[in-house]
Design a protein around this motif. Structure first.
Motif, PDB file in Angstrom:
ATOM      1  N   SER A   1       0.834  -1.203   0.000  1.00  4.90           N
ATOM      2  CA  SER A   1       0.000   0.000   0.000  1.00  4.90           C
ATOM      3  C   SER A   1       0.865   1.249   0.000  1.00  4.90           C
ATOM      4  N   ARG A   2       1.983   1.217   0.737  1.00  6.44           N
ATOM      5  CA  ARG A   2       2.884   2.368   0.766  1.00  6.44           C
ATOM      6  C   ARG A   2       3.526   2.597  -0.606  1.00  6.44           C
TER       7      ARG A   2
ATOM      8  N   ASN B   1      -9.752   0.024   4.750  1.00  5.66           N
ATOM      9  CA  ASN B   1     -10.452  -0.443   5.941  1.00  5.66           C
ATOM     10  C   ASN B   1      -9.723  -0.050   7.220  1.00  5.66           C
ATOM     11  N   ARG B   2      -8.390  -0.058   7.180  1.00  7.44           N
ATOM     12  CA  ARG B   2      -7.627   0.348   8.356  1.00  7.44           C
ATOM     13  C   ARG B   2      -7.878   1.820   8.665  1.00  7.44           C
ATOM     14  N   GLU B   3      -7.854   2.649   7.623  1.00  4.07           N
ATOM     15  CA  GLU B   3      -8.039   4.089   7.816  1.00  4.07           C
ATOM     16  C   GLU B   3      -9.477   4.422   8.214  1.00  4.07           C
TER      17      GLU B   3
ATOM     18  N   SER C   1     -13.358  13.301   9.106  1.00  2.00           N
ATOM     19  CA  SER C   1     -12.863  11.951   8.855  1.00  2.00           C
ATOM     20  C   SER C   1     -12.110  11.878   7.530  1.00  2.00           C
ATOM     21  N   LEU C   2     -12.686  12.450   6.489  1.00  2.00           N
ATOM     22  CA  LEU C   2     -12.041  12.443   5.171  1.00  2.00           C
ATOM     23  C   LEU C   2     -10.671  13.102   5.219  1.00  2.00           C
ATOM     24  N   ILE C   3     -10.607  14.288   5.818  1.00  2.00           N
ATOM     25  CA  ILE C   3      -9.359  15.039   5.833  1.00  2.00           C
ATOM     26  C   ILE C   3      -8.306  14.353   6.695  1.00  2.00           C
ATOM     27  N   GLU C   4      -8.712  13.792   7.816  1.00  2.00           N
ATOM     28  CA  GLU C   4      -7.768  13.076   8.661  1.00  2.00           C
ATOM     29  C   GLU C   4      -7.220  11.846   7.953  1.00  2.00           C
ATOM     30  N   ARG C   5      -8.076  11.175   7.194  1.00  3.53           N
ATOM     31  CA  ARG C   5      -7.613   9.994   6.447  1.00  3.53           C
ATOM     32  C   ARG C   5      -6.652  10.387   5.341  1.00  3.53           C
ATOM     33  N   VAL C   6      -6.961  11.474   4.654  1.00  5.80           N
ATOM     34  CA  VAL C   6      -6.075  11.946   3.590  1.00  5.80           C
ATOM     35  C   VAL C   6      -4.728  12.381   4.152  1.00  5.80           C
ATOM     36  N   ALA C   7      -4.755  13.095   5.287  1.00  2.83           N
ATOM     37  CA  ALA C   7      -3.545  13.713   5.824  1.00  2.83           C
ATOM     38  C   ALA C   7      -2.659  12.753   6.607  1.00  2.83           C
ATOM     39  N   ASP C   8      -3.210  11.653   7.082  1.00  2.22           N
ATOM     40  CA  ASP C   8      -2.431  10.710   7.885  1.00  2.22           C
ATOM     41  C   ASP C   8      -1.188  10.277   7.112  1.00  2.22           C
TER      42      ASP C   8
ATOM     43  N   ASP D   1       0.572   7.803   7.473  1.00  4.90           N
ATOM     44  CA  ASP D   1       0.562   6.362   7.223  1.00  4.90           C
ATOM     45  C   ASP D   1      -0.727   5.923   6.525  1.00  4.90           C
ATOM     46  N   GLY D   2      -1.448   6.870   5.956  1.00  4.55           N
ATOM     47  CA  GLY D   2      -2.661   6.563   5.212  1.00  4.55           C
ATOM     48  C   GLY D   2      -2.377   6.542   3.717  1.00  4.55           C
ATOM     49  N   TYR D   3      -2.769   5.460   3.044  1.00  9.97           N
ATOM     50  CA  TYR D   3      -2.388   5.304   1.637  1.00  9.97           C
ATOM     51  C   TYR D   3      -3.555   5.070   0.683  1.00  9.97           C
TER      52      TYR D   3
END
Length: 213
Positions: free
Chosen positions: A20-21, A67-69, A95-102, A104-106
């Motif tokens: 994923s990375r 699913n992890r994010e 939620s959307l922005i936090e997932r995008v910005a993480d 470790d989120g891919y």
């Protein structure tokens, strides 16, 4: 679970994490199984055993990341379904922005690469996984705008919100390409950026609603 099964599951998870990375950084075409195996500290035989081929690994790594994010940043943000639609929409945007910005989120980064160089491999899985999220936002927009709003108004509002989220994703892609791992929001403040998007979007929705009977 036996020790052998535990070891096999750990290997599978390392492959999914590494894949994923790398797919997020390079896209499907440029990513190689050799590089994924190197990062996962395993071998090509493990990829063949768990996923059969690169295409299946691509699909499963996206689902794994998504699913992890989603679990880490639930779309409802802990807000009750009985809350005002504006509050529920605000939670969804956060939620959307936090997932995008993480860092470790891919999942979204992989989608960004997919849009730039489509493989068509994700079409079915996106419909199953993304469409419920899209429908949820449309339902909230309908509640916020009122029943008099036309479908095009919902679409425009949806596109406006997603455009602001994807602007953040574009900045993240630049950082991934430069192998930087700090959050990509202005001044590094993700919450402030999310709050801005919420305030900006809700103000626009309120202005639109005032035009409907």
């Amino acid at each position: 679970m036996t020790d052998l099964k535990k070891k096999s599951e750990r290997t599978r998870n390392r492959l999914l994490t590494a894949a994923s990375r790398i797919f997020a950084e390079k896209g499907f075409q440029e990513a190689t199984i050799a590089e994924i195996c190197e990062q996962a500290q395993t071998n090509i035989a493990s990829v063949n055993y768990h996923f059969r081929d690169k295409e299946t690994l691509y699909l499963e790594s996206w689902r794994f990341a998504f699913n992890r994010e989603l679990s880490q940043y639930p779309p409802d943000g802990g807000i009750s379904r009985d809350a005002a639609p504006e509050k529920r929409l605000a939670a969804l945007i956060h939620s959307l922005i936090e997932r995008v910005a993480d860092e470790d989120g891919y999942a979204f980064a992989i989608l960004y690469k997919e849009m730039a160089r489509p493989t068509r491999l994700l079409a079915d899985i996106l419909e199953k996984e993304i469409e419920p999220q899209r429908s949820q936002m449309f339902e909230l927009l309908r509640e916020c705008l009122g029943q008099a709003a036309e479908e095009r108004h919902l679409q425009f509002c949806h596109d406006s919100i997603m455009g602001q989220c994807f602007q953040l994703l574009r900045l993240k892609q630049i950082q991934l390409a430069r192998h930087r791992r700090q959050p990509p929001a202005a001044n590094g403040d993700i919450k402030a950026y999310a709050d801005h998007v919420v305030q900006f979007s809700l103000a626009g929705i309120q202005a639109l609603r005032s035009r409907f009977p």
